[in-house]
Design an enzyme around this catalytic site. Sequence first.
Site, mmCIF file in Angstrom:
data_model
loop_
_atom_site.group_PDB
_atom_site.id
_atom_site.type_symbol
_atom_site.label_atom_id
_atom_site.label_comp_id
_atom_site.label_asym_id
_atom_site.label_seq_id
_atom_site.Cartn_x
_atom_site.Cartn_y
_atom_site.Cartn_z
ATOM 1 N N SER A 22 0.843 -1.200 0.000
ATOM 2 C CA SER A 22 0.000 0.000 0.000
ATOM 3 C C SER A 22 0.876 1.247 0.000
ATOM 4 O O SER A 22 2.107 1.164 0.067
ATOM 5 C CB SER A 22 -0.875 0.007 1.253
ATOM 6 O OG SER A 22 -0.046 0.235 2.384
ATOM 7 N N LYS A 27 7.866 1.127 -0.112
ATOM 8 C CA LYS A 27 8.297 0.618 -1.428
ATOM 9 C C LYS A 27 9.468 1.439 -1.983
ATOM 10 O O LYS A 27 10.462 0.882 -2.432
ATOM 11 C CB LYS A 27 7.129 0.651 -2.432
ATOM 12 C CG LYS A 27 5.915 -0.141 -1.983
ATOM 13 C CD LYS A 27 4.814 -0.102 -3.013
ATOM 14 C CE LYS A 27 4.222 1.289 -3.250
ATOM 15 N NZ LYS A 27 3.604 1.886 -2.046
ATOM 16 N N ASP A 93 9.991 3.226 -10.291
ATOM 17 C CA ASP A 93 9.099 3.498 -9.154
ATOM 18 C C ASP A 93 7.708 3.871 -9.672
ATOM 19 O O ASP A 93 7.552 4.272 -10.829
ATOM 20 C CB ASP A 93 9.667 4.637 -8.293
ATOM 21 C CG ASP A 93 9.106 4.613 -6.870
ATOM 22 O OD1 ASP A 93 8.426 3.630 -6.508
ATOM 23 O OD2 ASP A 93 9.359 5.574 -6.110
ATOM 24 N N GLU A 94 6.702 3.735 -8.834
ATOM 25 C CA GLU A 94 5.309 4.077 -9.178
ATOM 26 C C GLU A 94 4.864 3.354 -10.463
ATOM 27 O O GLU A 94 4.249 3.966 -11.348
ATOM 28 C CB GLU A 94 5.153 5.596 -9.324
ATOM 29 C CG GLU A 94 5.554 6.401 -8.101
ATOM 30 C CD GLU A 94 4.572 6.312 -6.936
ATOM 31 O OE1 GLU A 94 3.567 5.554 -7.035
ATOM 32 O OE2 GLU A 94 4.812 6.972 -5.916
ATOM 33 N N ALA A 95 5.170 2.087 -10.530
ATOM 34 C CA ALA A 95 4.907 1.305 -11.756
ATOM 35 C C ALA A 95 3.429 1.264 -12.131
ATOM 36 O O ALA A 95 3.085 1.127 -13.307
ATOM 37 C CB ALA A 95 5.429 -0.118 -11.569
HETATM 38 P P1 ADP Z 1 5.805 4.033 -0.325
HETATM 39 O O1 ADP Z 1 6.785 4.243 -1.442
HETATM 40 O O2 ADP Z 1 5.399 2.599 -0.151
HETATM 41 O O3 ADP Z 1 4.595 4.941 -0.395
HETATM 42 P P2 ADP Z 1 7.850 5.279 1.263
HETATM 43 O O4 ADP Z 1 9.078 4.438 1.078
HETATM 44 O O5 ADP Z 1 7.760 6.521 0.461
HETATM 45 O O6 ADP Z 1 6.554 4.376 1.052
HETATM 46 O O7 ADP Z 1 7.715 5.737 2.771
HETATM 47 C C1 ADP Z 1 7.814 4.868 3.864
HETATM 48 C C2 ADP Z 1 7.930 5.731 5.120
HETATM 49 O O8 ADP Z 1 6.706 6.436 5.324
HETATM 50 C C3 ADP Z 1 8.141 4.968 6.394
HETATM 51 O O9 ADP Z 1 9.489 4.651 6.627
HETATM 52 C C4 ADP Z 1 7.642 5.963 7.442
HETATM 53 O O10 ADP Z 1 8.678 6.843 7.827
HETATM 54 C C5 ADP Z 1 6.606 6.799 6.693
HETATM 55 N N1 ADP Z 1 5.215 6.570 7.097
HETATM 56 C C6 ADP Z 1 4.271 7.544 7.179
HETATM 57 N N2 ADP Z 1 3.068 7.018 7.497
HETATM 58 C C7 ADP Z 1 3.232 5.678 7.626
HETATM 59 C C8 ADP Z 1 2.347 4.578 7.922
HETATM 60 N N3 ADP Z 1 1.044 4.756 8.152
HETATM 61 N N4 ADP Z 1 2.866 3.339 7.939
HETATM 62 C C9 ADP Z 1 4.187 3.155 7.719
HETATM 63 N N5 ADP Z 1 5.056 4.138 7.425
HETATM 64 C C10 ADP Z 1 4.606 5.398 7.369
HETATM 65 MG MG MG Z 2 6.713 5.410 -3.155
#
Ligand code: ADP
Ligand code: MG
Length: 191
Positions: A22, A27, A93-95
Site C-alpha cells: 500500500s 516501497k 518506481d510508481e509502476a
Molecule cells: P511508499 O513508497 O510505499 O509509499 P515510502 O518508502 O515513500 O513508502 O515511505 C515509507 C515511510 O513512510 C516509512 O518509513 C515511514 O517513515 C513513513 N510513514 C508515514 N506514514 C506511515 C504509515 N502509516 N505506515 C508506515 N510508514 C509510514
Molecule cells: Mg513510493
Amino acid sequence: MNENLQIRTFKKIGHIEVICGSMFSGKTEELIRRIRRAEIARQRVKVFKPKIDNRYKEFEITSHNANSYPSEIIVNADEIYEKSVDAEVIGIDEAQFFENNLVDVCQNLADSGKRVIVAGLDQDYRAKPFEPMPQLLAIAEYITKIQAVCVICGAPANRTHRISESGDRVLVGAENHYEARCRIHHTFKEE
Ligand code: ADP
Ligand code: MG
C-alpha cells in the site's frame, strides 16, 4: 577441437524483482536501498519514474521519510530501452502509473541480461488490483510485499484509504489524500 577455437558464450541472466504494497509501506525506501547496494557493487544503475508522479522533486524518486535518489521522468515505458542501454540494474518506481506495455518492457530488459527492480501499488484505493502490477507480479522472479501501519489501529496495513471525495482512480499526492489502513478500517464510497 582445439580448445582455443572453442567458442563459449557467457550470457548474463537478468531477472525481475517486484516490490509492492500500500501507500506508505516503504516501497520507494526499499527500491532506493537496493539501488544503493547495487552501486556499492559498482554496477551501473538507472532509475525511472512516470511523468504523472509530480510529488516532491522532479528529478528524484523520494520516499515519505525524505530519502531520495536521482531518477529520470518518462512518459512511456518504451523510453527505458534507449535510456538504459549501459545500465546493468534498472529501478522503476510508481509502476502502477505506467501503461500495460511496461510488462513487455520489463520482460525484454530482463531477457537481455538486466536486473529490473519494479516498485508500485498493488491495489488502488478501492482495494482492486492496480494494473500493470498483477501482470508484473506473475512474471517476476522475486516478489516483496510489504505492509504499512494502519493509522486507525496500528495493525499491519495493506490498503490505501482515500480521504478525499474524488472518484478518479488516479489522484496524485500523498499525505493530503491518502492513509494506510488495515482491512477492517479501509473503506471507500461505491460509485
Ligand atoms: P511508499 O513508497 O510505499 O509509499 P515510502 O518508502 O515513500 O513508502 O515511505 C515509507 C515511510 O513512510 C516509512 O518509513 C515511514 O517513515 C513513513 N510513514 C508515514 N506514514 C506511515 C504509515 N502509516 N505506515 C508506515 N510508514 C509510514
Ligand atoms: Mg513510493
